[in-house]
Write an enzyme that holds these catalytic residues in place. Structure first.
Site, short mmCIF file in Angstrom:
data_model
loop_
_atom_site.label_atom_id
_atom_site.label_comp_id
_atom_site.label_asym_id
_atom_site.label_seq_id
_atom_site.Cartn_x
_atom_site.Cartn_y
_atom_site.Cartn_z
N HIS A 147 -4.93 14.39 -17.81
CA HIS A 147 -4.98 14.51 -16.36
C HIS A 147 -6.02 15.53 -15.90
O HIS A 147 -6.42 16.44 -16.64
CB HIS A 147 -3.63 14.92 -15.80
CG HIS A 147 -2.69 13.79 -15.58
ND1 HIS A 147 -3.08 12.56 -15.10
CD2 HIS A 147 -1.33 13.69 -15.78
CE1 HIS A 147 -2.03 11.76 -15.00
NE2 HIS A 147 -0.96 12.42 -15.40
N CYS A 209 -9.17 10.94 -14.95
CA CYS A 209 -9.34 10.29 -13.66
C CYS A 209 -10.39 11.02 -12.82
O CYS A 209 -10.57 12.23 -12.94
CB CYS A 209 -8.02 10.27 -12.90
SG CYS A 209 -6.73 9.29 -13.69
#
Length: 281
Positions: A147, A209
């Site tokens: 993440h 991401c």
């Protein structure tokens, strides 16, 4: 002396503000210490393996990787049988960690776990099912995901700082493999061509991401295998242990900071009450 509700509300808001201010720092420190402890435990367990046990686990992973070469995108589809086989590979008793990623440029060392369940990605890095297990060799392409932008942990937030030529290492069962960044791309989540396995190459791709807060695309930072230089840092269990003195100092500093902010809030609250009382007199 009667305390007005407005004063109580102000006091509570000050406490909440202080807690919110400290949360990212405290949470990040806590997770960092947990990750360091987990990495140290994994390294100790790999050192306890016999040479025969080590080779057996490594060879099983290599055989699994060979079966992935030439497969189409169906290799990313998980079914029960595939998942059971996958979960048993590179599995050490007493830990769920399969490997370690170390990125010196951004001062990052994190454990890698099987799969990319949210429970894994909240605390560490996940290995993407359907990609090669992190044991290296021709015809492998390992992809690991983390993440970006979590308040509780940095994880892969800083891999956007990596440039071509930077290096990172993957350590599995005590085998350290060095990779040099050679390609950086941004793709849609459905675009998987950059994760293809080249029969003649040894790749590792770091995935996260992007853009931050929007997360509509994926940042891919790929590295190819190179010789580990003599100046590369050697990884041992001692290298990742956190001194109890440092841990205690960090903990005490956090507590003192919170107490200091709390006392400041109490002082402000008392001042408000005194001012109210003075005006009444």
């Amino acid at each position: 002396m009667k305390v007005r509700k407005s004063n109580i509300i102000v006091f509570l808001l000050l406490i909440i503000s202080a807690s919110l201010l400290l949360y990212p720092t405290v949470s990040n420190l806590w997770n960092s210490m947990h990750q360091t402890s987990a990495v140290g435990s994994y390294i100790t367990k790999t050192e306890d393996l016999s040479e025969e046990q080590n080779q057996q686990l490594y060879q099983q992973a290599q055989e699994y990787n060979k079966k992935l070469v030439g497969q189409n995108l169906d290799r990313f589809i998980i079914d029960k049988d595939k998942e059971e086989e996958y979960d048993q590979l590179l599995q050490l008793e007493g830990t769920e960690i399969m490997s370690i990623v170390d990125i010196p440029k951004i001062n990052l060392r994190l454990p890698i776990y099987h799969g990319t369940d949210e429970a894994v990605l909240q605390i560490a890095i996940g290995h993407i099912f359907g990609t090669s297990l992190p044991v290296g060799g021709e015809g492998t392409h390992t992809v690991i995901s983390g993440h970006t932008g979590l308040t509780s942990s940095k994880l892969f937030t800083d891999i956007e700082k990596l440039e071509k030529g930077d290096v990172f290492t993957i350590t599995t069962l005590g085998h350290e493999m060095t990779y040099q960044v050679d390609k950086i791309t941004v793709v849609l989540p459905t675009e998987l061509n950059d994760l293809a396995i080249d029969p003649k190459e040894d790749f590792v791709t770091l995935q996260t991401c992007t853009p931050y807060g929007v997360n509509t695309h994926r940042l891919l930072v790929r590295g190819h295998r190179i010789e580990s230089g003599s100046t590369e840092r050697q990884i041992s269990s001692d290298a990742v242990e956190v001194s109890p003195l440092i841990s205690n100092a960090i903990g005490i500093s956090i507590i003192l900071s919170f107490v200091g902010i709390l006392r400041l809030n109490v002082w402000i609250f008392d001042k408000l009450l005194c001012n109210k009382h003075s005006r009444k007199l």
